[in-house]
Motif scaffolding. Sequence first.
Motif: not given
Length: 448
Positions: A194-200, A224-228, A230-233
């Motif tokens: 999921l962390i690798g799939a994050l984008d802004s 932590e990765a979401c917060r960096a 600006g993505v809500l978890l």
Amino acid sequence: MRYLPLSLQERDDMLLRIGAAAIDDLYADAPRDALLKGPLDLPLRKTEPEVERRLAALAAKNVAAGAAPFFVGAGAYKHHVPATVDHLIQRSEFLTAYTPYQPEISQGTLQVLFEFQTQVANLTGMEVANASMYDGSTATAEAILMAHRVTRRRKALLSGGLHPHYAETARTLSDMAEDEIAILPPDPRASEDLIGALDSGLSCVVVQNPDFFGNLRDLTPLAEACRAKGVLLVVVVTEILSLGLVEAPGTMGADIVVGEGQSIGNGLNFGGPYLGLFATREKYLRQTPGRLCGQTVDADGRRGFVLTLSTREQHIRREKATSNICTNSGLCALAFSIHMAMLGETGLKQLALINHANAVSLAEALEKTSGVEVLNRSFFNEFTLRVKGSAAQVVEGMAERGVLAGVPVSRLLPKAGLDDLLLVASSEVNTDEDRAAFVTALTEELRA
């Protein structure tokens, strides 16, 4: 026309007013193959006693949840509900106060909802909670819409471990709003990145814990990765009893926590009504959907309760509403709150320990069974088995042997190629004899 409230002339008048030539025109948008080609194969008339006898005969073919060892879960769980709960929710002050619009005559309901919100906030590790939603799936969809409002982005990423019904509910609402949803493939071993799939461009990531397959995850790195970025978890909990033992999502960094509260105070009820839970951080309070009860004082300084936020479209203009679909499940919330008050913190933890121990005991016995593999490394009271052959056929065979074994994954994910996977839940209602019967019936079925 005995049982129809409108005459043929009145129906024709209504069709004329809306510009339709016939009743069939009202179904023009429905798929042709979904429409009946003729009347149902039913007798034109029967007396009431005849209908009752027929329905009773059909019902007798079912095996009720309490009539056999029961290991079915997948988002709806069989737990013991104390008789006190049903007794108290039938008191007149609760039964008659349907919706607490008028606080002066609804203090009992409002106080319970205020206490319910406190319980949910404490349970989820969040700062505020609303007065409930319809169920876990609609609460999840509402969380995604809220994340869109907060971030001003219109795309959500859904974990492959999210319950399929929840994902479909979110997809339906997103399609209607022309929002974008990305859903990762089903993930029985919780190995997705999921962390690798994050984008802004994402408004939120939606992840379930324990997930659909029963896996428990540490969500702290993801938060932590979401917060960096600006993505809500958004964390979904379908078995809310798990929070008696499992780290609260808020403690792990969740921004919104939603869930299904049915496990506490509410029976299976043939699938509903259920109880949606919704909690978040205080800074997002005004974007929270549904109702929220608050505590205040009256003109004489006495404590009282009111609807502090009530931003559904029935209260304000539709375009300004934070929810156009959910209000609250007041009676189910009342049952939840009574059961929680009876348990207390110590009782909740003890009940969760019993659930976990029962599931571990069953899993350990099944690991010794030929043709069976337990897929989970860690779980609460539900886990996934890989069985030899079709899990759906195994379930049918075990039912004939008097054991309701669980939910074949293929029933909820028919196109995922997971036909050999079986979800099994073991709660406090299962005895040692029930678990032994499960192992025996499964062993016999796999040998057959």
